[in-house]
Design a protein around this motif. Structure first.
Motif, short mmCIF file in Angstrom:
data_model
loop_
_atom_site.label_atom_id
_atom_site.label_comp_id
_atom_site.label_asym_id
_atom_site.label_seq_id
_atom_site.Cartn_x
_atom_site.Cartn_y
_atom_site.Cartn_z
N ARG A 102 -52.47 58.82 -3.31
CA ARG A 102 -52.38 58.38 -4.71
C ARG A 102 -51.18 57.51 -5.04
NH1 ARG A 102 -54.31 63.95 -7.60
NH2 ARG A 102 -56.34 64.00 -6.59
N ARG A 103 -50.09 57.66 -4.33
CA ARG A 103 -48.86 56.95 -4.71
C ARG A 103 -48.65 55.66 -3.91
NH1 ARG A 103 -44.05 60.58 -4.68
NH2 ARG A 103 -44.97 61.22 -6.63
N VAL A 104 -48.86 55.70 -2.61
CA VAL A 104 -48.50 54.57 -1.75
C VAL A 104 -49.22 53.27 -2.13
CG1 VAL A 104 -48.45 53.73 0.64
CG2 VAL A 104 -47.76 56.07 0.12
N PRO A 105 -50.52 53.28 -2.45
CA PRO A 105 -51.14 52.00 -2.83
C PRO A 105 -50.45 51.33 -4.02
CG PRO A 105 -52.83 53.59 -2.30
CD PRO A 105 -51.53 54.35 -2.33
N ILE A 107 -47.24 51.60 -4.76
CA ILE A 107 -45.97 51.08 -4.24
C ILE A 107 -46.21 49.76 -3.49
CG2 ILE A 107 -44.09 51.50 -2.59
CD1 ILE A 107 -44.40 54.52 -3.34
N LEU A 108 -47.28 49.72 -2.69
CA LEU A 108 -47.58 48.51 -1.93
C LEU A 108 -47.99 47.36 -2.84
CD1 LEU A 108 -49.38 50.20 1.08
CD2 LEU A 108 -47.02 49.35 0.95
N ASN A 109 -48.72 47.67 -3.91
CA ASN A 109 -49.03 46.62 -4.89
C ASN A 109 -47.77 46.14 -5.59
OD1 ASN A 109 -51.80 46.40 -4.41
ND2 ASN A 109 -52.29 48.06 -5.82
N LEU A 114 -43.60 42.06 -6.37
CA LEU A 114 -42.21 41.62 -6.31
C LEU A 114 -42.07 40.24 -5.65
CD1 LEU A 114 -40.36 44.93 -5.36
CD2 LEU A 114 -40.30 43.71 -7.55
N GLY A 115 -43.04 39.87 -4.84
CA GLY A 115 -43.02 38.55 -4.23
C GLY A 115 -43.41 37.44 -5.19
N LEU A 140 -47.03 41.07 2.96
CA LEU A 140 -46.59 42.36 3.49
C LEU A 140 -47.24 43.49 2.70
CD1 LEU A 140 -44.72 44.20 5.24
CD2 LEU A 140 -43.05 43.96 3.37
N GLY A 141 -47.11 43.40 1.39
CA GLY A 141 -47.71 44.43 0.54
C GLY A 141 -49.22 44.49 0.69
#
Length: 168
Positions: A102-105, A107-109, A114-115, A140-141
Motif C-alpha cells: 500500500r505505501r511503496v507505490p 513513494i515511487l510515484n 520529484l523529477g 527510476l520511479g
C-alpha cells in the motif's frame, strides 16, 4: 476513485485495451514516450511553433501505444505482469491489496513526480543536465513502480477469478 483509475478512464482503458497493453512490445515501446516528448519540446529551439507538431505526435503515441499491439500470446512475462499489476493497483478500491503493497507505490510515484520540476525547468531553460536529472528520476520511479506491480500481481493473481484469468 483513485488517481490511477481516473487516469485509466481518461485513457479509455477498456478490458480490451488493457489486454493489448499487456503485450511486452507495448510496454517496452512505451518507454520511448518520455524521451520523444522531451525531444519534441526541446525542438522549439530549432522549429519554434512548429515544434507543436512533434509534441502532438509524442502525445498521440502515449495514447495510441496501448492500442497498437495485439493481445499477447502469453502474459507470463515481466512486462505483461507489470501491466496486470497496474490494473490490480488501479482496482484497489474494489479489491484491497495487501498491507505491504500500500505505501511503496505512492513513494515511487513521488520519486517520479520529484523529477518533473527538474525536467520542466530544464526544458524551459534549455538546461540539459536538469532535463537528464528529471528524466532519470521520472524513469527510476516508474521502472521501480513497474517492478513492484509485478510483485503485486504475483501476490494478487488468485484474489479473484478475473485476476487469475489474466495470466496465460
Amino acid at each position: 476513485m483513485n488517481l490511477e483509475k481516473r487516469i485509466a478512464n481518461i485513457f479509455r482503458m477498456s478490458d480490451e485495451v488493457w489486454q493489448r497493453h499487456a503485450h511486452p512490445g507495448s510496454v517496452w515501446s512505451r518507454t520511448a514516450a518520455l524521451p520523444l516528448l522531451v525531444v519534441a519540446v526541446w525542438s522549439r529551439a530549432w522549429w519554434g511553433w512548429w515544434s507543436l507538431v512533434p509534441v502532438a505526435i509524442a502525445l498521440f503515441w502515449i495514447w495510441v501505444n496501448p492500442r497498437l499491439f495485439p493481445k499477447p500470446a502469453s502474459t507470463n512475462h515481466w512486462a505483461s505482469k507489470a501491466v496486470l499489476g497496474e490494473r490490480v493497483w488501479s482496482d484497489r478500491d474494489a479489491v484491497p491489496v495487501p498491507q505491504h503493497h500500500r505505501r511503496v507505490p505512492h513513494i515511487l510515484n513521488l520519486i517520479s513526480a520529484l523529477g518533473l520540476p527538474f525536467l520542466i525547468w530544464g526544458l524551459v531553460a534549455f538546461h540539459l543536465w536538469s532535463v537528464l536529472l528529471g528524466v532519470c528520476l521520472v524513469n527510476l520511479g516508474k521502472f521501480w513502480f513497474l517492478d513492484r506491480m509485478v510483485w503485486l500481481y504475483e501476490d494478487m493473481k488468485d484474489a479473484t477469478s478475473e485476476y487469475r484469468s489474466w495470466l496465460y
